[in-house]
Write a protein that holds these residues in place. Structure first.
Motif, short mmCIF file in Angstrom:
data_model
loop_
_atom_site.label_atom_id
_atom_site.label_comp_id
_atom_site.label_asym_id
_atom_site.label_seq_id
_atom_site.Cartn_x
_atom_site.Cartn_y
_atom_site.Cartn_z
N ASP A 178 1.50 6.04 15.77
CA ASP A 178 2.03 4.78 16.32
C ASP A 178 2.82 4.04 15.24
N ILE A 179 4.13 4.04 15.40
CA ILE A 179 4.99 3.47 14.35
C ILE A 179 4.76 1.95 14.19
N SER A 180 4.23 1.30 15.23
CA SER A 180 4.00 -0.15 15.12
C SER A 180 2.88 -0.45 14.10
N LYS A 181 2.13 0.58 13.74
CA LYS A 181 1.08 0.38 12.73
C LYS A 181 1.59 0.64 11.31
N HIS A 182 2.86 0.92 11.20
CA HIS A 182 3.48 1.06 9.87
C HIS A 182 4.07 -0.29 9.48
N LEU A 183 3.46 -0.94 8.55
CA LEU A 183 4.02 -2.23 8.11
C LEU A 183 5.24 -1.95 7.24
N PRO A 184 6.25 -2.86 7.36
CA PRO A 184 7.38 -2.72 6.43
C PRO A 184 6.90 -2.81 4.98
N PHE A 185 7.60 -2.12 4.14
CA PHE A 185 7.24 -2.01 2.73
C PHE A 185 7.11 -3.39 2.04
N VAL A 186 7.91 -4.36 2.52
CA VAL A 186 7.90 -5.69 1.86
C VAL A 186 6.57 -6.44 2.06
N TYR A 187 5.69 -5.92 2.94
CA TYR A 187 4.37 -6.54 3.10
C TYR A 187 3.38 -6.02 2.06
N ASN A 188 3.83 -5.04 1.29
CA ASN A 188 2.94 -4.50 0.24
C ASN A 188 3.85 -3.86 -0.80
N LEU A 189 4.63 -4.71 -1.45
CA LEU A 189 5.63 -4.19 -2.37
C LEU A 189 5.02 -4.03 -3.76
N SER A 190 5.12 -2.81 -4.26
CA SER A 190 4.58 -2.59 -5.60
C SER A 190 5.36 -3.44 -6.60
N SER A 191 4.64 -4.07 -7.50
CA SER A 191 5.29 -5.01 -8.44
C SER A 191 6.27 -4.31 -9.37
N ILE A 192 6.17 -2.98 -9.49
CA ILE A 192 7.09 -2.30 -10.41
C ILE A 192 8.35 -1.77 -9.70
N SER A 194 11.97 -1.67 -8.40
CA SER A 194 13.15 -2.37 -8.94
C SER A 194 14.08 -2.85 -7.84
N LYS A 195 13.76 -2.49 -6.59
CA LYS A 195 14.63 -2.91 -5.47
C LYS A 195 13.85 -3.77 -4.48
N PHE A 196 14.58 -4.52 -3.71
CA PHE A 196 14.03 -5.31 -2.59
C PHE A 196 13.08 -6.42 -3.02
N GLY A 197 13.02 -6.69 -4.32
CA GLY A 197 12.10 -7.71 -4.80
C GLY A 197 12.36 -9.06 -4.16
N ILE A 202 4.70 -9.77 0.21
CA ILE A 202 3.45 -9.65 -0.57
C ILE A 202 3.73 -8.67 -1.71
N VAL A 203 3.44 -9.11 -2.92
CA VAL A 203 3.61 -8.24 -4.09
C VAL A 203 2.23 -7.71 -4.47
N HIS A 204 2.18 -6.44 -4.85
CA HIS A 204 0.90 -5.81 -5.18
C HIS A 204 0.96 -5.30 -6.63
N PHE A 205 0.08 -5.84 -7.47
CA PHE A 205 0.05 -5.41 -8.88
C PHE A 205 -0.88 -4.20 -9.01
N LEU A 206 -0.42 -3.10 -8.44
CA LEU A 206 -1.19 -1.85 -8.43
C LEU A 206 -1.47 -1.32 -9.82
N GLY A 207 -2.53 -0.57 -9.96
CA GLY A 207 -2.77 0.14 -11.21
C GLY A 207 -3.72 -0.57 -12.14
N ALA A 208 -3.90 0.01 -13.31
CA ALA A 208 -4.93 -0.48 -14.23
C ALA A 208 -4.58 -1.81 -14.88
N VAL A 209 -3.28 -2.05 -15.09
CA VAL A 209 -2.90 -3.29 -15.79
C VAL A 209 -2.59 -4.38 -14.77
N LYS A 210 -3.34 -5.44 -14.84
CA LYS A 210 -3.22 -6.53 -13.86
C LYS A 210 -2.57 -7.75 -14.52
#
Ligand code: UPG
Length: 371
Positions: A178-192, A194-197, A202-210
């Motif tokens: 169900d494609i409606s369950k795919h949120l657009p990337f900008v709702y969980n954008l990895s902080s690293i 380099s595009k669409f910032g 919602i920005v997500h500071f993924l990974g070990a360094v917070k």
């Protein structure tokens, strides 16, 4: 919308800093939904108090790990600890629909429209887009789903040792059904990224360094990551935005973690006593008269001073947060990062007797504290 909530999890003091910022950023962008944080019993009362000023509900949950007697079936799977704790968000059955946000996310726009989505909606993972990232997802609390998730974890484990693998294997048709369950990337954008910032919701500071591990440098705006980091710190330092129309009478007192409480009377009395002791020890006039209070009155000044330092350390250790807070608000020369590091050192018992925590500096801080 009283039956809908944003939910996060913070089992440690560090993640509480993240949760606090995440909660404040939701408020800043005018959410009309409740916001809830799940915490563990090891979170300090001070951190809990700060969270209570921002969140509608602070819910204590058991950190489920391999030592958990009620979940012996997990024995030998310590990596499932925090993962299983996160699953407890499905137990918040007073809410009909919720959005889970990791404590290392930062909300940059109102995202209440997420509640229009159904379980389980999430954005693709940047590293493996056929899987969703479990830092932002829409779900429906249900005890039935919760126990099915636990059973699934017991039976299959999870391929990455975290909740993301488990949830992806449980909601395994997410990628195709169900494609409606795919949120657009900008709702969980990895902080690293380099595009669409500039479009990030919602920005997500993924990974070990917070963000709380990194330096706050307002002048550094080269990359989106720098900008997001500065936004995170600006939110951390900001006053709390009003809670949906309420006037918050305490706003002036600030709401940074560890900076939201006033010293207790008991502490004040203790500090006064310590100060009088300090004055007593440092006084070169007629020491014998001044030292009558000290248990070590018969020893030389050096011995007394060492004993005093140990005694002072035990008192200050008990209440270091109060001192730390007050010093932070009065002497605003340290960065938040340095102060946190300093506090951590205190907690671990590494006191810099010859430098920052020298006799003179402690006395100065006490003087400011008490005057
Ligand atoms: N958390 C705690 N205490 C911990 C560790 C994590 O409360 O000791 C919470 C917190 O809310 C945090 C979340 O769990 O934000 C996820 O942990 P984190 O360290 O942020 O994981 P990351 O490696 O950045 O994230 C990826 C996914 C995340 C998933 C995790 C484990 O983005 O959604 O939970 O991997 O699968």
């Amino acid at each position: 919308a009283a039956d809908q909530a944003f939910v996060t999890l913070a089992t440690t003091e560090d993640y509480c800093m993240g949760a606090l910022v995440m909660g404040k950023s939701l408020r800043r962008h005018g959410t009309t939904r409740k916001i809830v944080v799940l915490i563990s019993s090891s979170v300090s009362p001070e951190a809990r108090h700060s969270l209570e000023r921002v969140f509608d509900e602070v819910v204590q949950v058991d950190v489920m790990d391999s030592m958990d007697r009620t979940h012996l079936s997990w024995l030998g799977r310590p990596e499932l600890g925090v993962t299983l704790t996160k699953l407890q968000c499905w137990m918040l059955i007073k809410y009909k629909k919720c959005v889970f946000l990791d404590a290392d996310t930062l909300v940059l726009q109102n995202v209440d429209d997420l509640f229009e989505r159904e379980e389980l909606s999430a954005a693709p993972d940047a590293g493996w887009p056929d899987c969703f990232n479990s830092g932002v997802f829409v779900f429906r609390p249900s005890l039935h789903t919760h126990s099915r998730l636990l059973a699934h974890a017991a039976h299959y484990g999870c391929f990455d040792g975290g909740d993301q693998g488990l949830l992806n294997s449980f909601f395994k048709d997410w990628a195709v059904k169900d494609i409606s369950k795919h949120l657009p990337f900008v709702y969980n954008l990895s902080s690293i990224q380099s595009k669409f910032g500039h479009q990030a919701k919602i920005v997500h500071f993924l990974g070990a360094v917070k963000p709380w591990h990194l330096r706050y440098d307002q002048s550094n705006k080269d990359s989106y990551l720098d900008q997001f980091l500065n936004m995170w710190w600006a939110e951390y330092r900001s006053q709390m935005p009003p809670i949906s129309g309420e006037v918050d009478g305490n706003q002036d007192s600030g709401d940074m973690l560890h900076v939201s409480m006033k010293p207790s009377r008991h502490l004040n009395a203790q500090m006064r006593w310590v100060r009088s002791w300090l004055e007593c020890i440092s006084s070169s006039n007629n020491p014998s008269e001044n030292m009558t209070m000290l248990p070590s009155a018969g020893y030389g000044t050096l011995v007394k001073f060492v004993i005093f330092l140990f005694y002072l350390r035990s008192i200050i250790k008990q209440h270091f947060i109060y001192m730390f807070v007050f010093t932070l608000s009065q002497i605003n020369t340290e960065t938040a990062e340095e102060s946190l590091h300093h506090r951590r050192m205190w907690e671990k018992g590494h006191v810099d007797y010859m430098g920052k925590d020298s006799f003179e500096n402690i006395k100065k801080k006490l003087d400011i504290f008490l005057d």
